[in-house]
Design a protein around this motif. Structure first.
Motif, PDB file in Angstrom:
ATOM      1  N   TRP A 138       3.579  -2.241   4.262  1.00 50.46           N
ATOM      2  CA  TRP A 138       3.837  -3.629   3.888  1.00 50.46           C
ATOM      3  C   TRP A 138       2.505  -4.328   3.673  1.00 50.46           C
ATOM      4  N   GLY A 139       2.290  -4.869   2.469  1.00 52.87           N
ATOM      5  CA  GLY A 139       1.017  -5.531   2.206  1.00 52.87           C
ATOM      6  C   GLY A 139       1.143  -6.728   1.298  1.00 52.87           C
ATOM      7  N   PRO A 288      -3.672 -11.629   0.236  1.00 55.00           N
ATOM      8  CA  PRO A 288      -3.638 -12.936   0.909  1.00 55.00           C
ATOM      9  C   PRO A 288      -4.459 -12.940   2.192  1.00 55.00           C
ATOM     10  N   ARG A 289      -4.563 -11.778   2.837  1.00 59.51           N
ATOM     11  CA  ARG A 289      -5.390 -11.725   4.053  1.00 59.51           C
ATOM     12  C   ARG A 289      -6.869 -11.859   3.709  1.00 59.51           C
ATOM     13  N   ARG A 290      -7.271 -11.376   2.550  1.00 61.86           N
ATOM     14  CA  ARG A 290      -8.664 -11.557   2.118  1.00 61.86           C
ATOM     15  C   ARG A 290      -8.936 -13.037   1.869  1.00 61.86           C
ATOM     16  N   VAL A 291      -7.976 -13.729   1.268  1.00 62.77           N
ATOM     17  CA  VAL A 291      -8.130 -15.168   1.073  1.00 62.77           C
ATOM     18  C   VAL A 291      -8.278 -15.861   2.420  1.00 62.77           C
ATOM     19  N   ASP A 306      -8.322 -30.892   6.500  1.00 65.99           N
ATOM     20  CA  ASP A 306      -6.940 -30.793   6.041  1.00 65.99           C
ATOM     21  C   ASP A 306      -6.813 -29.885   4.819  1.00 65.99           C
ATOM     22  N   SER A 307      -7.831 -29.872   3.987  1.00 63.70           N
ATOM     23  CA  SER A 307      -7.768 -29.063   2.775  1.00 63.70           C
ATOM     24  C   SER A 307      -7.817 -27.571   3.079  1.00 63.70           C
ATOM     25  N   THR A 308      -8.680 -27.173   4.003  1.00 58.23           N
ATOM     26  CA  THR A 308      -8.741 -25.750   4.341  1.00 58.23           C
ATOM     27  C   THR A 308      -7.446 -25.321   5.024  1.00 58.23           C
ATOM     28  N   TYR A 309      -6.886 -26.205   5.840  1.00 55.15           N
ATOM     29  CA  TYR A 309      -5.582 -25.899   6.443  1.00 55.15           C
ATOM     30  C   TYR A 309      -4.515 -25.779   5.361  1.00 55.15           C
ATOM     31  N   TRP A 310      -4.580 -26.649   4.365  1.00 55.60           N
ATOM     32  CA  TRP A 310      -3.502 -26.714   3.387  1.00 55.60           C
ATOM     33  C   TRP A 310      -3.435 -25.469   2.511  1.00 55.60           C
ATOM     34  N   LEU A 311      -4.570 -24.849   2.242  1.00 55.75           N
ATOM     35  CA  LEU A 311      -4.528 -23.616   1.465  1.00 55.75           C
ATOM     36  C   LEU A 311      -3.804 -22.527   2.252  1.00 55.75           C
ATOM     37  N   ARG A 312      -4.073 -22.452   3.534  1.00 54.21           N
ATOM     38  CA  ARG A 312      -3.364 -21.485   4.371  1.00 54.21           C
ATOM     39  C   ARG A 312      -1.877 -21.856   4.474  1.00 54.21           C
ATOM     40  N   ARG A 318       4.326 -19.162   0.534  1.00 53.40           N
ATOM     41  CA  ARG A 318       4.534 -17.933  -0.227  1.00 53.40           C
ATOM     42  C   ARG A 318       5.174 -16.866   0.653  1.00 53.40           C
ATOM     43  N   ASP A 319       4.675 -16.718   1.877  1.00 54.33           N
ATOM     44  CA  ASP A 319       5.276 -15.776   2.828  1.00 54.33           C
ATOM     45  C   ASP A 319       6.750 -16.088   3.048  1.00 54.33           C
TER      46      ASP A 319
END
Length: 505
Positions: A138-139, A288-291, A306-312, A318-319
């Protein structure tokens, strides 16, 4: 006797953080393979109640996939290996290839969609019957399916509880290093048919998109299939792993755009209002783990906000859809959606649908977005929500028709995210709240200067922003003064624009 393995590439066209490749690379000999399966392309039936025909893959994604395959082949050749291209059903191709190459096992990544799972099951059964073993991994997601706090069959059907649980309880696994790739089987090995080592030709854009089969307007035109990226688009989106990693570096580190992502993500023009990672994530050129790991490094070295949190946060959305389609299977794509609604009388009006698809509704914000989609295969998130709402909530047309059109057109198409978001907007998906958009109010809010509308509708240039968003308000004298005639140079609106956002269903 040296052990030989096959790695079957699917939507994981990368060498970094690729568990199937890493596992297969433990063998003495390795045969990397990609199958161009004919039943996954071309004109086909949607299936299920009230089915219709549409084209699976249009020229934008076909071009991106071909470039991604070429890039993967180049990277593997640089490592002393190759990527074999075969045409046909994996269940027929892989057992035959395993026998010809003396391969004992096939490693591959599982995918969540019902069609993809059916292909996996058929292929595993065929390999088992041929005496070959399989290793499945699973990746696809940021969070591994095995790490979820409950089995995927029991995850919550609403995003916020899902997000809260995984944020609190589910660690994100570390990425895997790019493995050292073993050599191909030896051509002079008596147990190997040398023909099995023929790399095969890269598929053409037309063949990935289904050749000359009909299905969507102009998409069977060879000139359209061969066309490169439109220079009016927000990004050329070159395919491949190297291009994905370049974009990741350019967005985070070189441009330092992540620090403002939360504020800019509703933009419409330009390369950097959002990350634009989705085509590479969805074709598997980028993990996505590399991101996530790059975002963590950015938070350590630059800023955590907040922006760095929001990308995650967006990666977890998506998950969520990946696990939802894994849980619900074909019901995810049914007319009544996950909510099994039977109170919605979806209508079919081919003329209205074609006006929407062609960007000729007479509502500039809708038309600009649809023309961008047609020309480039990409739309902003804000644009996707508005055109989906217009089709389903204003026109009352079956949401699956719109989602299938996006499936054809999008360079970043992913079944789970695409159909999940369409169902969400149409009111049959993961949230019971009304999702009808007032398209005119949205245009004024997110395109206040009408820069986006006039970029894609140059016939409206020279109008004030208010006029460009509502050209039906122009008097005959104003039309003459600006050299635009409604109904000739630009369509009259197909609905009363003041009613947009009133959900008819």
């Amino acid at each position: 006797m040296p052990e030989t393995a096959i790695v079957w590439f699917r939507r994981d066209l990368r060498t970094h953080d690729n568990e199937a490749l890493a596992a297969a690379a433990e063998a003495d000999r390795l045969l990397p393979v990609y199958c161009v399966a004919p039943r996954r392309t071309g004109d086909r039936s949607y299936g299920g109640p009230e089915s219709f025909r549409y084209r699976k893959v249009g020229p934008h994604r076909a071009r991106f996939r071909r470039e991604s395959l070429a890039a993967l082949r180049s990277r593997l050749r640089d490592a002393g290996s190759d990527l074999l291209i075969r045409r046909g059903r994996p269940a027929a191709v892989l057992p035959e290839l395993a026998a010809a190459a003396g391969a004992e096992t096939v490693a591959f990544h599982a995918l969540p969609g019902p069609e993809e799972r059916a292909i996996s099951a058929e292929t595993v059964a065929a390999l088992r019957d041929a005496g070959r073993s399989t290793r499945r991994f699973w990746g696809r997601t940021l969070h591994h399916v095995a790490d979820l706090p409950t089995p995927y069959t029991q995850i919550d059907d609403t995003f916020t509880p899902f997000k809260d649980r995984v944020e609190a309880d589910v660690p994100i696994r570390a990425t895997l290093s790019r493995p050292s790739v073993p050599p191909l089987p030896a051509a002079d090995d008596p147990d190997v048919d040398p023909a099995a080592l023929d790399p095969g030709d890269l598929p053409s854009v037309a063949s990935i998109g289904g050749g000359d089969t009909a299905g969507s307007r102009d998409l069977d035109d060879p000139a359209a299939d061969a066309a490169g990226p439109d220079d009016r688009g927000v990004h050329p989106f070159p395919g491949g792993e190297a291009a994905a990693l370049d974009r990741l570096s350019a967005y985070l580190w070189e441009g330092d755009h992540l620090r403002e992502y939360r504020e800019t993500r509703n933009g419409l023009l330009g390369a950097n209002y959002s990350s634009k990672f989705s085509p590479w994530l969805n074709e598997g050129c980028l993990s996505p783990r590399r991101v996530h790991e790059e975002v963590e490094a950015y938070e350590r070295d630059r800023v955590a906000n907040d922006s760095t949190y929001w990308l995650r946060f967006e990666l977890r959305w998506r998950d969520f859809f990946q696990f939802q389609v894994l849980k619900h299977g074909r019901q995810f794509f049914a007319p009544g959606g996950l909510r099994r609604r039977e109170d919605v009388d979806w209508r079919w009006d081919p003329t209205a649908f074609e006006r929407w698809a062609a960007g000729e509704t007479g509502i500039p914000f809708v038309d600009a977005n649809m023309r961008e989609l047609d020309a480039t295969g990409y739309l902003s998130n804000r644009g996707r929500q508005n055109v989906a709402s217009f089709l389903t909530n204003d026109l009352g047309i079956d949401w699956r028709r719109g989602a299938a059109h996006f499936e054809t057109q999008l360079v970043d198409y992913d079944a789970a995210s695409n159909y999940g978001n369409w169902a969400y907007i149409a009111g049959v998906g993961n949230d019971s709240r009304e999702r009808a958009f007032d398209v005119l109010a949205q245009a004024r809010t997110y395109d206040p200067d009408a820069a986006y509308v006039t970029h894609w509708l140059p016939e409206l240039e020279g109008l004030s922003p208010e006029q460009a968003h509502a050209p039906w308000t122009l008097s005959a004298d104003e039309q003459a003064a600006h050299g635009i005639e409604l109904g000739t140079d630009y369509p009259r609106p197909m609905i009363d624009p003041t009613t947009s956002g009133d959900d008819p269903v």
